[in-house]
Design a protein around this motif. Structure first.
Motif, mmCIF file in Angstrom:
data_model
loop_
_atom_site.group_PDB
_atom_site.id
_atom_site.type_symbol
_atom_site.label_atom_id
_atom_site.label_comp_id
_atom_site.label_asym_id
_atom_site.label_seq_id
_atom_site.Cartn_x
_atom_site.Cartn_y
_atom_site.Cartn_z
ATOM 1 N N ASP A 1 -24.580 -1.488 -12.852
ATOM 2 C CA ASP A 1 -24.461 -1.270 -14.294
ATOM 3 C C ASP A 1 -23.531 -0.101 -14.623
ATOM 4 O O ASP A 1 -23.222 0.145 -15.785
ATOM 5 N N LYS A 2 -23.033 0.594 -13.573
ATOM 6 C CA LYS A 2 -22.103 1.709 -13.785
ATOM 7 C C LYS A 2 -20.653 1.333 -13.434
ATOM 8 O O LYS A 2 -19.745 2.150 -13.570
ATOM 9 N N THR A 3 -20.446 0.118 -12.954
ATOM 10 C CA THR A 3 -19.111 -0.292 -12.502
ATOM 11 C C THR A 3 -18.117 -0.298 -13.660
ATOM 12 O O THR A 3 -18.390 -0.864 -14.724
ATOM 13 N N GLN A 4 -16.961 0.330 -13.420
ATOM 14 C CA GLN A 4 -15.895 0.326 -14.427
ATOM 15 C C GLN A 4 -15.169 -1.020 -14.361
ATOM 16 O O GLN A 4 -14.719 -1.437 -13.297
ATOM 17 N N MET A 5 -15.065 -1.698 -15.512
ATOM 18 C CA MET A 5 -14.491 -3.039 -15.550
ATOM 19 C C MET A 5 -13.118 -3.044 -16.211
ATOM 20 O O MET A 5 -12.827 -2.218 -17.079
ATOM 21 N N ILE A 6 -12.289 -3.992 -15.787
ATOM 22 C CA ILE A 6 -10.980 -4.230 -16.404
ATOM 23 C C ILE A 6 -10.820 -5.741 -16.585
ATOM 24 O O ILE A 6 -11.598 -6.526 -16.037
ATOM 25 N N ARG A 7 -9.811 -6.154 -17.343
ATOM 26 C CA ARG A 7 -9.497 -7.580 -17.452
ATOM 27 C C ARG A 7 -8.356 -7.898 -16.510
ATOM 28 O O ARG A 7 -7.341 -7.195 -16.500
ATOM 29 N N ASN A 8 -8.517 -8.940 -15.689
ATOM 30 C CA ASN A 8 -7.434 -9.304 -14.775
ATOM 31 C C ASN A 8 -6.403 -10.182 -15.488
ATOM 32 O O ASN A 8 -6.519 -10.444 -16.693
ATOM 33 N N LYS A 9 -5.417 -10.649 -14.755
ATOM 34 C CA LYS A 9 -4.305 -11.378 -15.388
ATOM 35 C C LYS A 9 -4.733 -12.727 -15.967
ATOM 36 O O LYS A 9 -4.000 -13.326 -16.748
ATOM 37 N N TYR A 10 -5.937 -13.190 -15.598
ATOM 38 C CA TYR A 10 -6.451 -14.446 -16.163
ATOM 39 C C TYR A 10 -7.379 -14.193 -17.356
ATOM 40 O O TYR A 10 -7.994 -15.121 -17.873
ATOM 41 N N GLY A 11 -7.503 -12.919 -17.745
ATOM 42 C CA GLY A 11 -8.369 -12.581 -18.864
ATOM 43 C C GLY A 11 -9.840 -12.516 -18.502
ATOM 44 O O GLY A 11 -10.713 -12.525 -19.366
ATOM 45 N N ILE A 12 -10.130 -12.469 -17.189
ATOM 46 C CA ILE A 12 -11.519 -12.433 -16.710
ATOM 47 C C ILE A 12 -11.874 -10.997 -16.345
ATOM 48 O O ILE A 12 -11.082 -10.291 -15.711
ATOM 49 N N ASN A 13 -13.075 -10.564 -16.724
ATOM 50 C CA ASN A 13 -13.524 -9.217 -16.365
ATOM 51 C C ASN A 13 -13.771 -9.114 -14.867
ATOM 52 O O ASN A 13 -14.362 -10.009 -14.266
ATOM 53 N N GLU A 14 -13.295 -8.035 -14.288
ATOM 54 C CA GLU A 14 -13.564 -7.752 -12.879
ATOM 55 C C GLU A 14 -13.650 -6.238 -12.712
ATOM 56 O O GLU A 14 -13.155 -5.480 -13.551
ATOM 57 N N PRO A 15 -14.283 -5.776 -11.629
ATOM 58 C CA PRO A 15 -14.352 -4.324 -11.402
ATOM 59 C C PRO A 15 -12.956 -3.736 -11.175
ATOM 60 O O PRO A 15 -12.078 -4.394 -10.594
ATOM 61 N N LYS A 16 -12.769 -2.516 -11.650
ATOM 62 C CA LYS A 16 -11.558 -1.786 -11.295
ATOM 63 C C LYS A 16 -11.593 -1.565 -9.786
ATOM 64 O O LYS A 16 -12.608 -1.115 -9.245
ATOM 65 N N LEU A 17 -10.522 -1.918 -9.099
ATOM 66 C CA LEU A 17 -10.543 -1.926 -7.640
ATOM 67 C C LEU A 17 -10.905 -0.563 -7.058
ATOM 68 O O LEU A 17 -10.330 0.461 -7.403
ATOM 69 N N ASP A 18 -11.898 -0.599 -6.170
ATOM 70 C CA ASP A 18 -12.322 0.573 -5.418
ATOM 71 C C ASP A 18 -12.573 0.076 -3.991
ATOM 72 O O ASP A 18 -13.606 -0.530 -3.714
ATOM 73 N N VAL A 19 -11.617 0.308 -3.105
ATOM 74 C CA VAL A 19 -11.728 -0.273 -1.757
ATOM 75 C C VAL A 19 -12.958 0.230 -1.007
ATOM 76 O O VAL A 19 -13.465 -0.452 -0.121
ATOM 77 N N THR A 20 -13.470 1.389 -1.402
ATOM 78 C CA THR A 20 -14.671 1.906 -0.720
ATOM 79 C C THR A 20 -15.927 1.113 -1.102
ATOM 80 O O THR A 20 -16.956 1.233 -0.453
ATOM 81 N N ALA A 21 -15.825 0.308 -2.162
ATOM 82 C CA ALA A 21 -16.990 -0.469 -2.613
ATOM 83 C C ALA A 21 -16.863 -1.953 -2.272
ATOM 84 O O ALA A 21 -17.693 -2.749 -2.669
ATOM 85 N N THR A 22 -15.802 -2.326 -1.531
ATOM 86 C CA THR A 22 -15.626 -3.735 -1.176
ATOM 87 C C THR A 22 -16.348 -4.048 0.134
ATOM 88 O O THR A 22 -16.621 -3.156 0.945
ATOM 89 N N LEU A 23 -16.641 -5.334 0.313
ATOM 90 C CA LEU A 23 -17.366 -5.788 1.496
ATOM 91 C C LEU A 23 -16.720 -7.082 1.991
ATOM 92 O O LEU A 23 -16.459 -7.980 1.184
#
Length: 198
Positions: free
Chosen positions: A96-118
């Protein structure tokens, strides 16, 4: 005879119209039902990390499922467009704290943080979106191939224990779907009324 690509596009538009015709009340009810189905038929006692997606374009609403996972201490990872590997997805921790952005398709996704990827093969379950599915587990997606590439990588990885499950409304079941060579069939699809296993 209609070309496969033309037929697939016609089916895509037809099933998208069907799911967009659902009322807000129906969407909420189906979201509750699929959450109950997921916990009773798909989740195991040791399920700790799942891949999900934020609903878009009439897709089955995943918000209640996400909230229930957070409540039960299950980590949720959602897709982010890969920044330099075109057509591929990364899965990033979503809270619930993730910072979100809109990608090029207009879909919400998290602002990239490679330390939080799996890596997706470290997910216990990967729930995938779809436009339609048939009784053999064939999946019709939006046409971008993002999930086909992800599923292909998972299925090629012998050490992957990730369970792959499509999420769909009941009305997204088709008797049969035209398939292409690159399509990856799903081993299971969960709807508000039941779990299909193929």
């Amino acid at each position: 005879m209609m070309r496969t690509s033309t037929l697939r596009q016609a089916l895509r538009e037809s099933f998208r119209r069907k799911r967009l015709s659902l009322s807000t009340e129906q969407q909420t009810q189906f979201a509750k039902e699929i959450t109950e189905q997921a916990h009773s038929t798909v989740f195991q006692a040791d399920t700790k990390k799942i891949g999900l997606y934020l609903s878009f374009d009439g897709e089955l609403d995943t918000n209640i499922l996400i909230q229930s996972c957070w409540h039960k201490g299950v980590e949720v990872y959602i897709p982010v467009l890969h920044p330099f590997s075109s057509g591929h997805l990364l899965f990033q921790r979503y809270t619930d704290k993730t910072q979100m952005i809109r990608n090029k398709y207009g879909i919400n996704e998290p602002k990239l943080d490679v330390t939080a990827t799996l890596p997706c093969n470290q997910l216990d379950i990967l729930f995938t979106p779809l436009v339609a599915f048939d009784k053999l587990g064939n999946r019709l997606g939006m046409g971008g191939g993002f999930y086909d590439r992800t599923l292909s990588l998972l299925l090629q990885n012998d050490s992957s224990k990730t369970r792959i499950v499509g999420l769909a409304h009941n009305l997204q079941l088709s008797e049969t779907l035209p398939v292409e060579a690159w399509d990856i069939p799903l081993p299971a699809v969960l709807t508000p009324s039941r779990l299909y296993e193929f």
